[in-house]
Each structure stands twice: as C-alpha cells, then as structure tokens.
Design a protein around this motif. Structure first.
Motif, PDB file in Angstrom:
ATOM      1  N   LYS A  20       0.842  -1.219   0.000  1.00 38.49           N
ATOM      2  CA  LYS A  20       0.000   0.000   0.000  1.00 38.49           C
ATOM      3  C   LYS A  20       0.869   1.259   0.000  1.00 38.49           C
ATOM      4  N   ASP A  21       1.958   1.216   0.783  1.00 41.01           N
ATOM      5  CA  ASP A  21       2.845   2.381   0.871  1.00 41.01           C
ATOM      6  C   ASP A  21       3.495   2.668  -0.492  1.00 41.01           C
ATOM      7  N   ILE A  22       3.854   1.614  -1.193  1.00 43.43           N
ATOM      8  CA  ILE A  22       4.476   1.828  -2.506  1.00 43.43           C
ATOM      9  C   ILE A  22       3.437   2.333  -3.506  1.00 43.43           C
ATOM     10  N   ALA A  23       2.190   1.925  -3.317  1.00 47.84           N
ATOM     11  CA  ALA A  23       1.119   2.502  -4.148  1.00 47.84           C
ATOM     12  C   ALA A  23       1.008   4.006  -3.875  1.00 47.84           C
ATOM     13  N   SER A  24       1.190   4.412  -2.622  1.00 47.83           N
ATOM     14  CA  SER A  24       1.175   5.856  -2.295  1.00 47.83           C
ATOM     15  C   SER A  24       2.347   6.564  -2.948  1.00 47.83           C
ATOM     16  N   LEU A  25       3.502   5.909  -2.950  1.00 43.43           N
ATOM     17  CA  LEU A  25       4.673   6.498  -3.609  1.00 43.43           C
ATOM     18  C   LEU A  25       4.406   6.674  -5.104  1.00 43.43           C
ATOM     19  N   GLN A  26       3.768   5.655  -5.688  1.00 45.72           N
ATOM     20  CA  GLN A  26       3.453   5.741  -7.122  1.00 45.72           C
ATOM     21  C   GLN A  26       2.547   6.946  -7.389  1.00 45.72           C
ATOM     22  N   LYS A  27       1.543   7.126  -6.527  1.00 48.61           N
ATOM     23  CA  LYS A  27       0.630   8.282  -6.666  1.00 48.61           C
ATOM     24  C   LYS A  27       1.401   9.596  -6.540  1.00 48.61           C
ATOM     25  N   LEU A  28       2.310   9.626  -5.585  1.00 45.08           N
ATOM     26  CA  LEU A  28       3.108  10.835  -5.377  1.00 45.08           C
ATOM     27  C   LEU A  28       3.931  11.159  -6.634  1.00 45.08           C
ATOM     28  N   LEU A  29       4.562  10.160  -7.206  1.00 40.49           N
ATOM     29  CA  LEU A  29       5.391  10.395  -8.396  1.00 40.49           C
ATOM     30  C   LEU A  29       4.550  10.926  -9.551  1.00 40.49           C
ATOM     31  N   LYS A  30       3.301  10.480  -9.632  1.00 41.73           N
ATOM     32  CA  LYS A  30       2.422  10.919 -10.733  1.00 41.73           C
ATOM     33  C   LYS A  30       2.110  12.410 -10.649  1.00 41.73           C
ATOM     34  N   GLN A  31       2.333  12.997  -9.455  1.00 40.35           N
ATOM     35  CA  GLN A  31       2.070  14.435  -9.316  1.00 40.35           C
ATOM     36  C   GLN A  31       3.205  15.290  -9.884  1.00 40.35           C
ATOM     37  N   PHE A  32       4.278  14.663 -10.263  1.00 48.23           N
ATOM     38  CA  PHE A  32       5.441  15.411 -10.764  1.00 48.23           C
ATOM     39  C   PHE A  32       5.727  15.015 -12.213  1.00 48.23           C
TER      40      PHE A  32
END
Ligand SMILES: *[C@@H]1O[C@H](CO)[C@@H](O)[C@H](O)[C@H]1NC(C)=O
Ligand SMILES: *[C@@H]1O[C@H](CO)[C@@H](O)[C@H](O)[C@H]1NC(C)=O
Length: 477
Positions: free
Chosen positions: A187-199
C-alpha cells in the motif's frame, strides 16, 4: 639422483599419477541455438550507502578528473543511493538548512546537489531509496517529507530514473523493533506511485521493491502477491554470501560458495517472483560478497572477482535484469577505495560491460570450473561474435577446449592477480598491470590468438571472444 635414474623412476610410476604442472583439461560447449535471457545496457550498476552523505560523502572526490573518468568508463550505469541509513532520513530542503548535520538523520540540499551533479556529469541513471520510516499514526507511510525532496529536485531539474521505499523491510522488527507487513508496504508503494504521478519530472520514474534481505516467501512473494507486483517495475532482493567474520580467502574460490547463491537465493527468489508475475523484471538490487563491509585483504583484492564474476554469470543465465553492486566506494568490498583508486573488481566490472552484451547462452563445462557465454558487445565486436568467459578457481592451469569454435581465431582477455597472486591489490590483463594513465582509463586491448585451445592460468578469469563466430542470434540487432 642422476637424470637417467630419475627418468627410470618416473617411467615406473603408476599411470594414474598426474604429472606435476600438466594443465587439467575442460571441454566446453555453448548452446548458441537458444538464448536463455538478454543482458541489457543496464545489467550492472552500483550502490552507495546513504550514511556517507551525512558526512560530506566522507570526502570522496566525486568531481576529480580520476573519479569522473572512472565513472564515465562504467556508463551506462545505475547508481542507487540507499541502505539502512536511508530509511529514516528527514529531508530538510529549506533554504536556510545547514550544509551538513553530521551523523544525524537530517538530509540537506548540499549532499543532494553533490550526488545529483555527479550522476548528471558522468551520464549515470540515479535511483533514490526514500524514507519508509516516516509513518502516520495508523501505520501507513507518510509521503509529505518525500514530497519536499521531490519538489526541490523537480525545481532543480534533477533526473531521477527510479525510486525505492525503504531498505530490507523484512528485518525492520529486528532493526527497529517494529515490523512492517507485506500488505502495508505494498500500500505504501502505491502511495509512492501516486506521489510520483504528481510530478511531470518523475511521472515515468520506476519503482523497485521490496528490497528484502532474506528469502522468506512471506515477505518477498507475499509482498508481490499483496499488490506489490502491480506497483513495482521490478521485484528487488539483496544477497550476501556470509558474514565478514569468516576471513578464509579459500571460500572466495570455492564452488560451494558460488553454488550457495544459486540454491539459497537466486533460484528461490526468481521462482517466487515468477510465481506471482512471470513477466515482472527481477533485480538483484544490492549485493556483494560478505556482509558488513567486506573481509579485509580479501574483498578488496583480485580474489573477490571470483564471486562477483560468477554472480554476474549466474544472474545473466537466470534472467535477472539488473545487478547492483554494493558499493561504489569506501567499504572494503567497494569497487573504488575511499580516495577513488580502482580495485580489481572495478576493472572486472568495466571489462564485463565492454565485452558482454545481448543474448545469453547456456554452457556446459566440468563442475570444478565455471564457464558462461553470451553475445559479445555489438559496439566493440563484429556482429555474430560470441564471448565465452571462464573462471579458473584452481591453483593449476586449466586448458579449455571449445570444439565448436576450435578452428576460429579469437581475442583473449586473461585476468589474473598481479604477479599471479590471487590476493594482489592489482589486476593484470594479459600480464600487464591495469592502472590509470594520467587519470585516464587505459584502452584494455585483448590479445589475438590463433585457433586451438585456451589455457587459463591458475586463479584466473578468461574472456574469449570468437569474433568470426557468426552466430545468428548474435547477428540480429
Ligand atoms: C527516526 O528519526 C526520528 C527523528 O527524525 C527519531 O525520533 C526516531 O527515533 C528515528 N527512528 C528510528 C527507528 O531510528
Ligand atoms: C529547469 O528546466 C527549465 C525548462 O527547461 C528551465 O526553464 C529552468 O531554468 C531549469 N531550472 C534549473 C534550476 O536549471
């Protein structure tokens, strides 16, 4: 004893007794009709432990001509900044942050600028391992601090090819007294993936995980099955053979040590990854010989290359996409010493990158030597060229017969410890000591040899390129 008497006594010896100094023989065959996998341009990379950053990289001369030239000779290359120290960094990217906080866990712009400028300067890909220990009250990863690092980096136009979240989460309970579950990390890595998509700058950066230390199905396959395989580009695991406390150099030339990687790590880990997703790339994303920095006077010597070259051969054969060597500099097992002087494994790594590239073949050879084969690098050898590379871990010469190429001329790179000493700090190529010339990496030319067999000296690595082989699989580019 008179000569005639000696000859007479020799003549009376039983036939089974081996003649001293006579080379042993090994017959090798290469299955050039089918490749098992492919070695790409980013097969071999390196790591740096994040703790170096806290102390101004321990003064490593990143921008010296020597280090820049050594690094450029390794390109294309991946550098991953990670390890235990990366788990709990606090990124303080504010304008008034001090240059360094010493050994504290505060990470400031100064070391970040230095490493980003270095990778850009030498043309390497960069992977950053983010602070997995920043957690919310409910136990989930809190991406706020990582966002600050990304904002700073995007503003500076830093290219970051990939990310990881945490190092060896499977031993968090042991290290930090608090376990992280496979499902939570997914789940945490899914959050990281979401974060990267913002940049926009990091939208297409990849994620490697879960970076496990051990081979437990629960924490590697379990992570991938709990959604991890959907959020990582490649599954990543680590490997060391045994602890530094065993200083016996003979273990570095032991076939048993080499095989222990296959049976206790490579086969179970590739099977676990493929059981969840057969197409997911697999990375050996941190590896060296023994753990905790490397056996002094062994891990930094010619002899270390046995386990390194064997590991590269095995990983290529079993389809591992990328192998990241712990580490670039500083520790005993590093490729460069703390002043940036190259160790034997540096030269071995650069030669491997120059010679071996493309489809990999299975090879048969006697069990007391190690032999691997692949296409030779198309930028440096004619299309259709094949390289067979052999490790002679014995204290006697071994004569290799490769009947299918017996009638062909070949180019030979014969690597030994300087002066034939397997514990030498230096490596010789075809008898000549490898060293920088006015801080430049030398050309490292092969010897040209006529058709026939190839004799490998005691304790040696031999790359034999058959440049007339015209193997169809190695011609298709
Ligand atoms: C992580 O760092 C914080 C300070 O930023 C500290 O309070 C905490 O104890 C550290 N956690 C571990 C597990 O070291
Ligand atoms: C980053 O790139 C943009 C677009 O190319 C440019 O306008 C900007 O000046 C760059 N920023 C830095 C800090 O180099």
């Amino acid at each position: 004893m008179k000569l005639t008497a000696l000859l007479l006594s020799l003549a009376c010896l039983p036939l089974a007794l081996p003649l001293t100094n006579a080379a042993e023989r090994a017959t090798v065959t290469v299955n050039v009709y089918q490749s098992t996998s492919t070695i790409g341009s980013r097969f071999v990379g390196v790591t740096i432990d994040a703790w170096h950053a806290q102390v101004n990289w321990n003064g490593f001369p990143f921008s010296s001509k020597k280090v820049v030239n050594l690094a450029k000779a390794m390109a294309p290359n991946i550098l991953r900044l990670g390890g235990t120290a990366a788990d709990n960094l606090t990124y303080d990217m504010s304008a008034n942050a001090p240059a360094y906080h010493g050994y504290s866990s505060i990470f400031t712009p100064k070391p970040w600028e230095a490493i980003n400028q270095f990778v850009e300067n030498v043309g390497w890909d960069f992977i950053m391992d983010l602070n997995a220990l920043k957690r919310n009250a409910d136990g989930s990863w809190n991406p706020d601090n990582a966002r600050e690092l990304l904002q700073f980096s995007a503003h500076r136009n830093y290219t970051i090819a990939g990310f990881e979240l945490g190092n060896e989460y499977d031993i968090y309970e042991y290290k930090y007294g608090k376990a992280l579950t496979p499902a939570q990390l997914a789940k945490d890595i899914a959050s990281l993936q979401k974060l990267l998509k913002q940049f926009p700058a990091y939208y297409s950066s990849y994620i490697i995980g879960p970076e496990v230390a051990n081979t437990k199905t629960e924490t590697f396959q379990g992570f991938l099955a709990a959604g991890g395989a959907k959020v990582v580009y490649a599954s990543g695991f680590h490997h060391y053979y045994y602890p530094d406390t065993d200083a016996d150099p003979n273990r570095f030339t032991s076939i048993d040590t080499m095989d222990s990687f296959v049976t206790s790590s490579l086969l179970p880990m590739t099977a676990q990854s493929r059981a969840v997703d057969p197409d997911l790339p697999i990375w050996l994303s941190e590896t060296s010989t023994t753990w905790s920095g490397g056996v002094p006077h062994v891990a930094d010597r010619f002899i270390a290359g046995f386990l390194w070259l064997d590991k590269l051969g095995l990983c290529a054969l079993h389809g591992v996409e990328t192998v990241l060597r712990q580490d670039l500099y500083g520790e005993t097992y590093a490729l460069l010493d703390s002043q940036g002087e190259p160790r034997p494994d540096y030269w071995l790594t650069v030669l491997y990158k120059r010679i071996v590239r493309g489809p990999v073949f299975s090879t048969t050879a006697p069990k007391d030597v190690r032999v691997y084969s692949a296409c030779a690098h198309p930028d440096h050898f004619p299309a259709g060229s094949v390289v067979v590379y052999m490790l002679n871990p014995k204290n006697v010469p071994v004569t290799f017969d490769i009947p299918q190429f017996a009638s062909q001329p070949r180019m030979i790179y014969s690597l030994t410890g300087w002066g034939g000493d397997r514990l030498s700090e230096f490596m010789s190529l075809n008898g000549v000591k490898l060293q920088l010339v006015h801080d430049e990496v030398p050309e490292m030319k092969p010897a040209h040899a006529p058709p026939g067999h190839v004799t490998a000296p005691p304790y040696s690595f031999t790359f034999v390129v058959f440049h007339h082989a015209q193997v169809p699989i190695c011609s298709e580019r």
